[in-house]
Design a protein around this motif. Sequence first.
Motif, short mmCIF file in Angstrom:
data_model
loop_
_atom_site.label_atom_id
_atom_site.label_comp_id
_atom_site.label_asym_id
_atom_site.label_seq_id
_atom_site.Cartn_x
_atom_site.Cartn_y
_atom_site.Cartn_z
N GLY A 1 0.72 -1.21 0.15
CA GLY A 1 -0.03 0.04 0.06
C GLY A 1 0.73 1.32 0.03
O GLY A 1 0.50 2.38 -0.42
N MET A 2 2.00 1.21 0.35
CA MET A 2 2.88 2.51 0.45
C MET A 2 3.21 3.05 -1.15
O MET A 2 3.35 4.22 -1.05
N GLU A 3 2.96 2.33 -2.14
CA GLU A 3 2.95 2.64 -3.46
C GLU A 3 1.99 3.81 -3.87
O GLU A 3 2.35 4.72 -4.38
N ARG A 4 0.76 3.96 -2.97
CA ARG A 4 -0.07 4.91 -3.29
C ARG A 4 0.34 6.16 -2.66
O ARG A 4 0.25 7.28 -3.01
N LEU A 5 1.13 6.09 -1.67
CA LEU A 5 1.85 7.23 -0.96
C LEU A 5 2.84 7.84 -1.89
O LEU A 5 3.03 8.89 -2.41
N TYR A 6 3.39 6.95 -2.40
CA TYR A 6 4.54 7.41 -3.45
C TYR A 6 4.16 8.05 -4.62
O TYR A 6 4.45 8.82 -5.18
N LEU A 7 3.00 7.24 -5.19
CA LEU A 7 2.26 8.01 -6.11
C LEU A 7 1.86 9.41 -6.13
O LEU A 7 2.03 10.22 -6.92
N GLU A 8 1.19 9.34 -4.82
CA GLU A 8 0.61 10.88 -4.60
C GLU A 8 1.88 11.94 -4.33
O GLU A 8 1.80 13.00 -4.84
N GLU A 9 2.98 11.52 -3.80
CA GLU A 9 4.20 12.39 -3.72
C GLU A 9 4.69 12.50 -5.06
O GLU A 9 5.14 13.76 -5.44
N VAL A 10 4.97 11.49 -5.98
CA VAL A 10 5.36 11.78 -7.21
C VAL A 10 4.50 12.72 -8.25
O VAL A 10 5.15 13.68 -8.71
N ARG A 11 3.16 12.69 -8.17
CA ARG A 11 2.46 13.46 -8.64
C ARG A 11 2.20 14.90 -8.07
O ARG A 11 2.27 15.69 -9.00
N ALA A 12 2.41 15.13 -7.13
CA ALA A 12 2.40 16.44 -6.14
C ALA A 12 3.78 16.92 -6.93
O ALA A 12 3.73 18.35 -7.17
N LEU A 13 4.87 16.51 -6.73
CA LEU A 13 6.28 16.89 -6.97
C LEU A 13 6.33 17.35 -8.58
O LEU A 13 6.85 18.31 -8.88
N LEU A 14 5.80 16.43 -9.40
CA LEU A 14 5.67 16.79 -10.78
C LEU A 14 4.80 18.02 -11.32
O LEU A 14 5.24 18.85 -12.20
N ARG A 15 3.89 18.27 -10.24
CA ARG A 15 2.99 19.41 -10.52
C ARG A 15 3.70 20.76 -10.22
O ARG A 15 3.28 22.03 -10.59
N GLU A 16 4.88 20.67 -9.32
CA GLU A 16 5.48 21.99 -8.68
C GLU A 16 6.27 22.55 -9.96
O GLU A 16 6.95 21.66 -10.72
N ASP A 17 6.60 23.51 -9.97
CA ASP A 17 7.46 24.33 -10.99
C ASP A 17 8.99 24.33 -10.53
O ASP A 17 9.18 24.10 -9.42
#
Length: 156
Positions: free
Chosen positions: A140-156
């Motif tokens: 289930g930790m992969e869901r946390l990783y996904l959230e973090e990756v998506r959030a960081l990719l949205r940052e400039d």
Amino acid sequence: MGGLAGVVASAPAVNVGAEAPDFALRSAAGPNLRLSEHRGQVVMINFWATWCGPCRQEMPQLEEIFARYEPAGFTLLGVNIDEDSARALRLAEELGVSFPLLFDDTQDVSRLYDVQAMPMTVMVDRSGTVRSVHYGYRPGMERLYLEEVRALLRED
């Protein structure tokens, strides 16, 4: 010099909000790979070993995240700490891993990052700042990783 080494060794190496320590390691692809070469990308650094059951368990999920988000500016550096890189290569091939594999057979980078549990995952933003550190793996930790990756990719 001994006193300085003691001070450096006792200082926490990886702090959220601090710059990720730069390193260069031999890569499975051949040439050395340097963390700073990935500035401008979101980078996940995953320290793992072939003897680590949870590492083996999470690798297919990490591969899925890498394959999905690499085109968006994400990379995953799998840092293997085994003394025998051939074992790591065999396992990665068996699991179908395509993300860059790096070999820390002397464990210098593991010491630099103060790796105390396997696996250990460090998320680094586009500017080279450590944004999170995760120890161990649970389903289930992969869901946390996904959230973090998506959030960081949205940052400039």
